[in-house]
Design a protein around this motif. Structure first.
Motif, PDB file in Angstrom:
ATOM      1  N   VAL A 200       0.839  -1.206   0.000  1.00  0.00           N
ATOM      2  CA  VAL A 200       0.000   0.000   0.000  1.00  0.00           C
ATOM      3  C   VAL A 200       0.869   1.249   0.000  1.00  0.00           C
ATOM      4  O   VAL A 200       0.567   2.237  -0.692  1.00  0.00           O
ATOM      5  CB  VAL A 200      -0.946  -0.012   1.215  1.00  0.00           C
ATOM      6  CG1 VAL A 200      -1.656   1.340   1.359  1.00  0.00           C
ATOM      7  CG2 VAL A 200      -1.970  -1.115   1.079  1.00  0.00           C
ATOM      8  N   SER A 201       1.954   1.231   0.761  1.00  0.00           N
ATOM      9  CA  SER A 201       2.834   2.408   0.801  1.00  0.00           C
ATOM     10  C   SER A 201       3.414   2.695  -0.578  1.00  0.00           C
ATOM     11  O   SER A 201       3.544   3.855  -0.982  1.00  0.00           O
ATOM     12  CB  SER A 201       3.955   2.193   1.821  1.00  0.00           C
ATOM     13  OG  SER A 201       4.922   1.263   1.361  1.00  0.00           O
TER      14      SER A 201
ATOM     15  N   VAL B 227       0.524   4.118  -2.719  1.00  0.00           N
ATOM     16  CA  VAL B 227       0.207   5.490  -2.301  1.00  0.00           C
ATOM     17  C   VAL B 227       1.263   6.453  -2.801  1.00  0.00           C
ATOM     18  O   VAL B 227       0.949   7.530  -3.329  1.00  0.00           O
ATOM     19  CB  VAL B 227       0.098   5.555  -0.761  1.00  0.00           C
ATOM     20  CG1 VAL B 227       0.080   7.008  -0.289  1.00  0.00           C
ATOM     21  CG2 VAL B 227      -1.150   4.839  -0.291  1.00  0.00           C
TER      22      VAL B 227
ATOM     23  N   MET C  79       0.896   6.911  -6.610  1.00  0.00           N
ATOM     24  CA  MET C  79      -0.272   7.733  -6.936  1.00  0.00           C
ATOM     25  C   MET C  79      -0.027   9.199  -6.613  1.00  0.00           C
ATOM     26  O   MET C  79      -0.365  10.094  -7.390  1.00  0.00           O
ATOM     27  CB  MET C  79      -1.496   7.224  -6.182  1.00  0.00           C
ATOM     28  CG  MET C  79      -2.064   5.931  -6.722  1.00  0.00           C
ATOM     29  SD  MET C  79      -3.681   5.537  -5.995  1.00  0.00           S
ATOM     30  CE  MET C  79      -3.258   5.393  -4.273  1.00  0.00           C
ATOM     31  N   MET C  80       0.576   9.450  -5.452  1.00  0.00           N
ATOM     32  CA  MET C  80       0.837  10.835  -5.081  1.00  0.00           C
ATOM     33  C   MET C  80       1.864  11.499  -6.004  1.00  0.00           C
ATOM     34  O   MET C  80       1.824  12.700  -6.234  1.00  0.00           O
ATOM     35  CB  MET C  80       1.337  10.899  -3.632  1.00  0.00           C
ATOM     36  CG  MET C  80       0.295  10.561  -2.582  1.00  0.00           C
ATOM     37  SD  MET C  80      -1.131  11.690  -2.577  1.00  0.00           S
ATOM     38  CE  MET C  80      -2.340  10.702  -3.495  1.00  0.00           C
TER      39      MET C  80
ATOM     40  N   ARG D 205      -1.062  16.827   0.065  1.00  0.00           N
ATOM     41  CA  ARG D 205      -0.573  15.461  -0.106  1.00  0.00           C
ATOM     42  C   ARG D 205      -0.306  14.718   1.200  1.00  0.00           C
ATOM     43  O   ARG D 205      -0.704  13.553   1.321  1.00  0.00           O
ATOM     44  CB  ARG D 205       0.684  15.476  -0.984  1.00  0.00           C
ATOM     45  CG  ARG D 205       1.227  14.102  -1.292  1.00  0.00           C
ATOM     46  CD  ARG D 205       2.503  14.159  -2.095  1.00  0.00           C
ATOM     47  NE  ARG D 205       2.287  14.691  -3.431  1.00  0.00           N
ATOM     48  CZ  ARG D 205       3.255  14.773  -4.338  1.00  0.00           C
ATOM     49  NH1 ARG D 205       4.477  14.378  -4.046  1.00  0.00           N
ATOM     50  NH2 ARG D 205       2.995  15.261  -5.533  1.00  0.00           N
TER      51      ARG D 205
ATOM     52  N   ILE E 272      -3.518  13.272   2.646  1.00  0.00           N
ATOM     53  CA  ILE E 272      -4.057  12.190   1.823  1.00  0.00           C
ATOM     54  C   ILE E 272      -3.288  10.897   2.069  1.00  0.00           C
ATOM     55  O   ILE E 272      -3.877   9.815   2.189  1.00  0.00           O
ATOM     56  CB  ILE E 272      -4.008  12.576   0.330  1.00  0.00           C
ATOM     57  CG1 ILE E 272      -4.818  13.853   0.075  1.00  0.00           C
ATOM     58  CG2 ILE E 272      -4.521  11.441  -0.543  1.00  0.00           C
ATOM     59  CD1 ILE E 272      -4.681  14.394  -1.328  1.00  0.00           C
ATOM     60  N   VAL E 273      -1.967  11.000   2.178  1.00  0.00           N
ATOM     61  CA  VAL E 273      -1.132   9.827   2.417  1.00  0.00           C
ATOM     62  C   VAL E 273      -1.464   9.192   3.769  1.00  0.00           C
ATOM     63  O   VAL E 273      -1.628   7.967   3.888  1.00  0.00           O
ATOM     64  CB  VAL E 273       0.358  10.202   2.351  1.00  0.00           C
ATOM     65  CG1 VAL E 273       1.228   9.062   2.866  1.00  0.00           C
ATOM     66  CG2 VAL E 273       0.757  10.565   0.933  1.00  0.00           C
TER      67      VAL E 273
ATOM     68  N   LEU F  97      -4.873   7.345   3.584  1.00  0.00           N
ATOM     69  CA  LEU F  97      -4.830   6.078   2.862  1.00  0.00           C
ATOM     70  C   LEU F  97      -4.096   5.009   3.661  1.00  0.00           C
ATOM     71  O   LEU F  97      -4.521   3.845   3.700  1.00  0.00           O
ATOM     72  CB  LEU F  97      -4.165   6.282   1.502  1.00  0.00           C
ATOM     73  CG  LEU F  97      -4.925   7.191   0.522  1.00  0.00           C
ATOM     74  CD1 LEU F  97      -4.125   7.397  -0.758  1.00  0.00           C
ATOM     75  CD2 LEU F  97      -6.284   6.598   0.196  1.00  0.00           C
ATOM     76  N   MET F  98      -2.987   5.378   4.305  1.00  0.00           N
ATOM     77  CA  MET F  98      -2.252   4.410   5.126  1.00  0.00           C
ATOM     78  C   MET F  98      -3.080   3.991   6.340  1.00  0.00           C
ATOM     79  O   MET F  98      -3.069   2.824   6.744  1.00  0.00           O
ATOM     80  CB  MET F  98      -0.917   5.008   5.567  1.00  0.00           C
ATOM     81  CG  MET F  98       0.075   5.241   4.432  1.00  0.00           C
ATOM     82  SD  MET F  98       0.526   3.722   3.557  1.00  0.00           S
ATOM     83  CE  MET F  98       1.349   2.807   4.859  1.00  0.00           C
TER      84      MET F  98
END
Length: 321
Positions: free
Chosen positions: A19-20, A23, A26-27, A286, A289-290, A293-294
């Protein structure tokens, strides 16, 4: 059991690492946040200085290494907009989201269990068909539309509940909560009901299907032969066994409501993490958002692990290894 826990913990670490990576990728392709931080008439030197301050002057691989190092230390960076640690923003807004989620789940369970049991025990009655039709409507209705209708009817026309905001809060063990005050409780009703509609409908259908299956089992016939009343058969024998598959669905739904309450929170201006995410996306914030999501990824892997263990504890036929 210990070996199972170790294996699942290793799997959780792998999932969070994947996931990291997603993410970060995507960022990296969502645009340059530097231009959100500098004035419109900024010079090239000011833009370059801002990029250095944000760590964007390195290669993507170097940026990811720094990002992963900071994440492992619990540092997700500072919000570009609020100028404070991004993880503290999430923790600050989380209680507001948990309030409406837990109340929504409580409403869904209180309504879905008796209706689902009735519909499953009496599948051919008109009331059962009405329950299933209502659940189909509940699944089909968009959450944002339900929220707007509730605002129009109960806030604008009848003026029974406020249309937006969280209302006054009280501090309990250092956490601000609103349900302990009457005005705060009035603010929480409409968003919680909006959030509960879809979950209620799904739970109702699952309970009905499981009850129909359980009521055909031999132990139910045996209970009736012993003279157990209808209520005892339904709730002490039938429902107890019908709820076993519901544990998995309930855990996933709880995580889903926490993670994706964004529309409800936006409609009702509810200051939770969903509203924070929407605002952060609009502003290109950003770091927030990170963190969001994490946090969602961590929550889902933990909830899945807890559900697996709880499932084995409820149903002794299941052995975890």
């Amino acid at each position: 059991m210990f070996g199972y826990v170790i294996k699942r913990a290793f799997q959780m670490v792998l999932v969070l690492w994947a996931v990291s990576v997603l993410v970060f990728v995507m960022m990296s392709f969502t645009g340059d946040p530097t231009y959100m931080m500098v004035p419109l008439d900024a010079t090239e030197e000011q833009i370059a200085q801002a990029r250095r301050l944000l760590g964007l002057d390195h290669s993507h691989l170097t940026q990811y290494r720094l990002f992963l190092k900071n994440v492992l230390q619990g540092d997700f960076g500072r919000s570009f907009v609020f100028r404070q640690p991004a993880n503290s923003l999430i923790l600050e807004r989380l209680p507001a989201t948990l309030e409406i989620v837990f109340l929504a789940m409580a409403i869904a369970l209180v309504v879905a269990i008796p209706l689902g049991v009735y519909a499953g025990a009496n599948p051919k009655r008109a009331g059962s068909h009405a329950v299933m039709a209502g659940s189909l409507v509940g699944i089909s209705l968009p959450g944002f539309w339900v929220g707007m209708v509730l605002i129009f009817v109960f806030a604008v026309k009848l003026q029974l509940f406020p249309s937006s905001g969280r209302g006054p809060t009280q501090e309990v063990f250092g956490i601000r909560v609103s349900f302990l005050t009457w005005e705060g409780l009035r603010h929480i009703i409409l968003p919680a009901v909006t959030l509960s509609i879809g979950t209620l409908a799904i739970l109702m259908r699952i309970i009905r299907a499981e009850m129909m299956e359980v009521m055909r089992q031999d132990f139910v016939r045996f209970a009736r032969a012993k003279g157990v009343g209808q209520r005892g058969v339904l709730f002490r024998h039938g429902l107890k066994n019908a709820l076993i598959p519901l544990v998995t669905v309930f855990g996933l739904m709880l995580g889903d409501l926490i993670a994706f309450a964004t529309l409800t929170e936006t409609i009702f201006a509810w200051p939770g993490i969903g509203k924070l995410l929407v605002d952060s996306i609009y502003r290109g914030d950003r770091p927030v958002i990170v963190v969001y999501l994490m946090f969602v990824a961590l929550m889902f892997v933990v909830v899945n692990f807890a559900v697996d263990v709880l499932y084995a504890l409820i149903d002794p036929r299941i052995k975890i290894r």
